[in-house]
Design an enzyme around this catalytic site. Sequence first.
Site, PDB file in Angstrom:
ATOM      1  N   ASP A  97      67.949  42.798   8.069  1.00  0.00           N
ATOM      2  CA  ASP A  97      69.036  42.036   7.469  1.00  0.00           C
ATOM      3  C   ASP A  97      69.552  40.973   8.433  1.00  0.00           C
ATOM      4  O   ASP A  97      69.716  41.226   9.635  1.00  0.00           O
ATOM      5  CB  ASP A  97      70.175  42.991   7.080  1.00  0.00           C
ATOM      6  CG  ASP A  97      71.327  42.285   6.414  1.00  0.00           C
ATOM      7  OD1 ASP A  97      71.151  41.848   5.263  1.00  0.00           O
ATOM      8  OD2 ASP A  97      72.389  42.157   7.042  1.00  0.00           O
ATOM      9  N   GLU A 144      64.869  38.842   7.067  1.00  0.00           N
ATOM     10  CA  GLU A 144      65.704  37.947   6.265  1.00  0.00           C
ATOM     11  C   GLU A 144      66.079  36.776   7.167  1.00  0.00           C
ATOM     12  O   GLU A 144      66.978  36.883   7.996  1.00  0.00           O
ATOM     13  CB  GLU A 144      66.961  38.665   5.755  1.00  0.00           C
ATOM     14  CG  GLU A 144      67.810  37.756   4.875  1.00  0.00           C
ATOM     15  CD  GLU A 144      69.175  38.336   4.557  1.00  0.00           C
ATOM     16  OE1 GLU A 144      69.714  38.002   3.492  1.00  0.00           O
ATOM     17  OE2 GLU A 144      69.719  39.100   5.370  1.00  0.00           O
TER      18      GLU A 144
END
Length: 533
Positions: free
Chosen positions: A208, A258
């Site tokens: 993330d 990401e």
Amino acid sequence: MEGSQLAADDWWRSAVIYQVYVRSFADGDGDGTGDLTGVRSRLPYLAELGVDALWFTPWYLSPMADGGYDVADYRAIDPSFGDLAEAEKLIAEAREAGIRTIIDIVPNHVSDQHVWFRAALAAGPGSAERELFHFRPGRGEHGELPPNDWESEFGGVPWTRVEDGEWYLHLFATEQPDLNWAHPAVRQEHEDVLRFWFERGVAGVRIDSAALVAKDPALPDLDGHQGPHPYIDRDELHDIYRGWRAIADAFDGIFVGEVWLPDSERFARYLRPDELHTAFNFTFLSCPWDGALLRRAIEETLAEHAPVGAPATWVLCNHDVTRTVTRYGREDTGFAFTAKAFGIPSDLELGTRRARAAALLSLALPGSVYLYQGEELGLPEADVPLDRIQDPMYFRSQGRAPGRDGCRTPLPWAAGEPFAGFGSTEEPWLPLPADWPARAADLQAQDPHSMLALYREALRQRRTLTALHTEPLRWLSEEPGLLMFARGESLVCAVNLTGSPARLPAHTEVLLTSGSLDAEGRLPRDTAVWLAL
């Protein structure tokens, strides 16, 4: 279930990976929240759909201030989802069904309930415990002003003042204090967490906010700042991920990052052979339904991956993004967080037609595909009542931005059951729209023309069409708005975004269409086809 045509250790290069937002997937214990028992019960559905892996958004112990991205313990499952034993069963049972597991890691921050942060608050200014985070004195005569001029990713000031007068940094919600990655204990802990999950059988890890982790230790103001950005895409990140890659290689695991970066050369650095395996393709995800722009997005994506030999990833939607059917039915078919607003009209019939075509387009491109839960059902964005919204993006915008709850609404499984078969015996954590039963999986499974039927057939064919796993893309048409390309010498994908029906090249068989060809065998507008040559 057969996997891709690649060798087992290269499965990720052309895999179809299904994103599971656990809270909204299926409720196994009836309490209104999706859980791991619910996911286990739906493994036959996922196997029949034909996916190669499941990517789980955070399932860890969390106060759920940001949908689980505020992690209190990376080695424990949140009780609302189950426990560690249930997670281990799920990983094993999925693997028996031919489906690998990818989990989320959130390295930028933890929950304010994490043991480290609670200790830091208790220890006070100047303590070793606070060195694990970014605590600073404030500015102004009495320290009453934030330490710098940064802005939160959720809007507003990314600093919160504690009782002793110091401030701590949180690029996201107040409940998500940023970790100090210059501290060796932070790096060691995350490496240990990676080993913990690889030992339990996960095949990969999604990272993330992968480009936000490292910070300039001076935490300088952005206004007038010269040199590298103080917290985006800093060079020291690459040493962190090289250390992670060594761990993944020991377990034959993979990483997907990401990484939101406009600079393609900087983006590609994360995909060098000793760093991350893949990264999400946000250029394609946010691209409007426009032939020229889509072609450019495809070409740029393939070009930026080529120098490092990494496969591209193709994503139409995820747990943060307006659902495809709704977005493609709007006048503005692109996606940007800053453009999200209440009351934007959408032609769902048009959006569905385009979403069906986009599904065949993305599944025919070289690389791997990420499919967000519910996209295979053609679900639109849900209109969540204001008093039921839970997303912190809505609250931090003072109610201007609708947030992300509309794409996180629980899935409809069975038309004739309470709450469309989500599994709850009481009101789910987010309400299901009134028309959700008509979109339920059990009804679509019986309809050969449904979105679910299209995805099942496309994934079935994708597994057997060797060209989709091994051959490069070659454009066949320069006509504006007509995306037509070959994969090898035997397969063509065409998508018509022009204003009139398009003639198709000579072919031996129509393998699959997103909608019917016209009476003359031409491809209608907003329709895609796979052809055998």
